[in-house]
Structure formats: structure tokens, C-alpha cells
Design an enzyme around this catalytic site. Structure first.
Site, short mmCIF file in Angstrom:
data_model
loop_
_atom_site.label_atom_id
_atom_site.label_comp_id
_atom_site.label_asym_id
_atom_site.label_seq_id
_atom_site.Cartn_x
_atom_site.Cartn_y
_atom_site.Cartn_z
N ASN A 135 0.87 -1.18 0.00
CA ASN A 135 0.00 0.00 0.00
C ASN A 135 0.91 1.23 0.00
OD1 ASN A 135 -1.85 2.03 0.44
ND2 ASN A 135 -2.30 1.44 2.55
N LYS B 221 0.17 4.27 -0.50
CA LYS B 221 -0.48 5.50 -0.04
C LYS B 221 -0.18 6.64 -1.02
CE LYS B 221 -0.18 3.57 4.53
NZ LYS B 221 -0.10 3.74 5.98
N HIS C 51 -9.57 1.61 4.58
CA HIS C 51 -8.33 1.81 5.31
C HIS C 51 -8.56 2.83 6.43
CE1 HIS C 51 -4.25 3.00 6.26
NE2 HIS C 51 -3.85 1.87 5.71
N GLU D 167 -6.93 5.26 7.40
CA GLU D 167 -6.68 6.66 7.00
C GLU D 167 -7.89 7.23 6.26
OE1 GLU D 167 -2.91 5.92 5.12
OE2 GLU D 167 -2.06 5.45 7.09
N GLU E 257 -5.66 -4.21 10.70
CA GLU E 257 -4.62 -3.19 10.85
C GLU E 257 -4.89 -2.34 12.10
OE1 GLU E 257 -2.56 -2.40 6.81
OE2 GLU E 257 -4.10 -0.91 7.16
N GLY F 118 2.43 2.78 10.59
CA GLY F 118 3.42 3.83 10.39
C GLY F 118 4.15 4.27 11.66
N SER G 266 3.22 -1.64 10.48
CA SER G 266 4.67 -1.74 10.74
C SER G 266 5.25 -3.13 10.45
CB SER G 266 4.99 -1.30 12.16
OG SER G 266 4.65 0.07 12.33
P1 PGA Z 1 2.76 0.65 7.58
O1 PGA Z 1 1.31 0.87 6.93
O2 PGA Z 1 3.27 -0.67 7.06
O3 PGA Z 1 3.59 1.81 7.13
O4 PGA Z 1 2.57 0.60 9.07
C1 PGA Z 1 0.41 -0.17 6.79
C2 PGA Z 1 -0.88 0.30 6.17
O5 PGA Z 1 -1.34 1.40 6.52
O6 PGA Z 1 -1.48 -0.39 5.34
#
Ligand code: PGA
Length: 260
Positions: free
Chosen positions: A9, A11, A98, A100, A170, A176, A216
Site C-alpha cells: 500500500n 499511499k 483503510h 486513514e 490493521e 506507520g 509496521s
Molecule cells: P505501515 O502501513 O506498514 O507503514 O505501518 C500499513 C498500512 O497502513 O497499510
């Protein structure tokens, strides 16, 4: 046997030129004949066309995913992208819900459910995200929250359609932050999701559905996460942005195939 997925992903990162360069490098690092792991790259919309062409011409064993879409087929929705537009670019998967999108763009379970249906009605597959916040985890609300998100997200999805659904767990506090869930904690919630699918559908559906972990995931923790019995792969942000670390994650996902 559930086929593991290692989904990138990206983003809001990479221009289409950068995406093409990434894919060229990745192609040199992974075995294109690999049949064990589904490699799914979800770039920004603006890079879908160039990657789609490249995957086609170079016969790359990589599937394309989008990070979002609108649920209506067309119309006056400035700035939005429809399922038809994604289908046209040979997109296989669409990430829906997601955290976000839920947090910054106020997507509700109801909106997410509409999008889930629109993806499947247009012959694509869904990666539906669920996850709790830190406050919810600390207040002991993880289970109830995840169960609600799964119930609402899958409302009206038939048993047949469920074969086109992947669920990604998640935890928001792990995204992140460099602070991944422990393999046991991640597995526990993935197990809970599977049990919920069993309650909503049946045990066969629960055993067949693929449940990913995201938050992460990195080359350092991928093996411990992927060897957990209920984790069928990863949805990865940061560590998917470099071809080398992403290729290590793909290799890590192959471990899922080796578990008994
Ligand atoms: P990350 O993001 O691996 O940077 O923690 C995962 C995601 O948001 O799908």
C-alpha cells in the site's frame, strides 16, 4: 490451503515514473515464476496506467490494486474514481476502509459496505480493512469494535461473493509507527475475524477467507508474523516503498506456505 498475499500500500507516494522504476527493480529481485504468494501492488491512481501496461508487456507476476474508489458507477462526484475506471486498468484488488480513509475522509461502515459491494459487482476483489485505535485497545474494546466492523462491512455479502473478499487487520496504533502488534496479539485478532466469518457464514468460509495483518510489517518481523496460523499475509505501507525490503517481505510470506 489459503494462498498468502503480500500487498504493498504505497499511499500517497511515488509518481508514475518512480512506480515504473520500482517495478523494474522489483522484477529483478523476485522469482517471476513464484506461484506461492500473490504479489499485489497498490500505487496511487496516477500510476495505475503505467504499471498496468508494464505488467502486461513484461508479463510480470504481479497484481494491481487500487487504494480506494467511489461506490457509484458514474456521475457528478468531482475528484472520485469509479469501479469501471479501475476495471478498465485491469485492477484486481481494491483496498476499502483503510483507517486513514476512515479517519481523514470520514468514511463510515455504511460507506465502506457500499464500496465493498461496488468492487465485487464489478468483478474485482476487496481488501477490507478493520482495526482498533489505541484508546479502544486500552479500554478493552478491541473485540467488540472488530466484530462490528466485520459485521457492517460484510452486510449483504453472499457466501459466493465472500471468495472475493480479503480482510486486513490493521491496528491503527501500529500503522506507520514502527510499533507492530506482537505476532500473538495479531494472530488473536485475525482468529477473531475468522470466527466472526464462521458465525456469519460457516466454518468452510472461515477456513477459506484470507486474513492479512498490517501495521509496521518489516523484514525484521515478517517471519514471526507470517508463520502465525491465522495470518495469511500482509498489507504493508512503509516497508513496501523500497524494492529490496518489499522483496524480503514477499520471501517472508512464502513461509506461510511452509507452515503445516
Ligand atoms: P505501515 O502501513 O506498514 O507503514 O505501518 C500499513 C498500512 O497502513 O497499510
Amino acid at each position: 490451503m489459503r494462498k498468502p498475499i503480500m500487498a504493498a500500500n504505497w499511499k500517497m507516494n511515488k509518481t508514475s515514473m518512480e512506480a515504473v522504476k520500482f517495478m523494474q527493480e522489483l522484477a529483478n529481485l523476485i522469482d517471476n515464476d513464484n506461484n506461492d504468494v500473490e504479489v499485489v501492488v497498490c500505487p496511487p491512481f496516477t500510476a495505475l496506467r503505467s504499471l498496468s501496461t508494464m505488467i502486461d508487456i513484461d508479463k510480470l507476476n504481479v497484481k494491481l490494486g487500487a487504494q480506494n474508489m467511489h461506490w457509484e458507477p458514474s456521475g457528478a462526484y468531482t475528484g472520485e474514481i469509479s469501479a469501471l475506471m479501475l476495471n478498465d486498468l485491469r485492477v484486481d484488488y481494491v483496498i476499502i476502509g483503510h483507517s486513514e480513509r476512515r479517519q481523514y475522509f470520514l468514511e463510515t461502515d455504511e460507506i465502506i459496505n457500499k464500496k465493498v459491494h461496488a468492487v465485487m459487482d464489478n468483478g474485482m476483489r476487496v481488501i477490507m480493512c478493520v482495526g482498533e485505535s489505541l484508546e479502544q485497545r486500552e479500554a478493552g474494546q478491541t473485540q467488540g469494535h472488530i466484530i462490528n466492523q466485520v459485521n457492517n462491512g460484510l452486510a449483504g455479502v453472499t457466501r459466493e461473493q465472500l471468495t472475493d473478499v480479503v480482510i486486513a487487520y490493521e491496528p491503527i496504533w501500529a500503522i506507520g509507527t514502527g510499533r507492530s502488534a506482537t505476532p500473538d496479539d495479531a494472530n488473536e485478532v485475525c482468529r477473531l475475524i475468522r470466527d466472526r466469518v464462521s458465525a456469519l457464514y460457516d466454518q468452510t468460509c472461515a477456513e477459506d477467507i484470507r486474513v492479512l495483518y498490517g501495521g509496521s510489517v518489516s523484514p525484521a518481523n515478517v517471519n514471526d508474523l507470517m508463520t502465525q496460523p491465522d495470518i495469511d499475509g500482509g498489507l504493508v505501507g512503509g516497508a513496501s516503498l523500497e524494492p529490496k525490503s518489499y522483496s524480503e517481505l514477499i520471501t517472508g510470506a512464502m513461509k506461510v506456505c511452509q507452515r503445516s
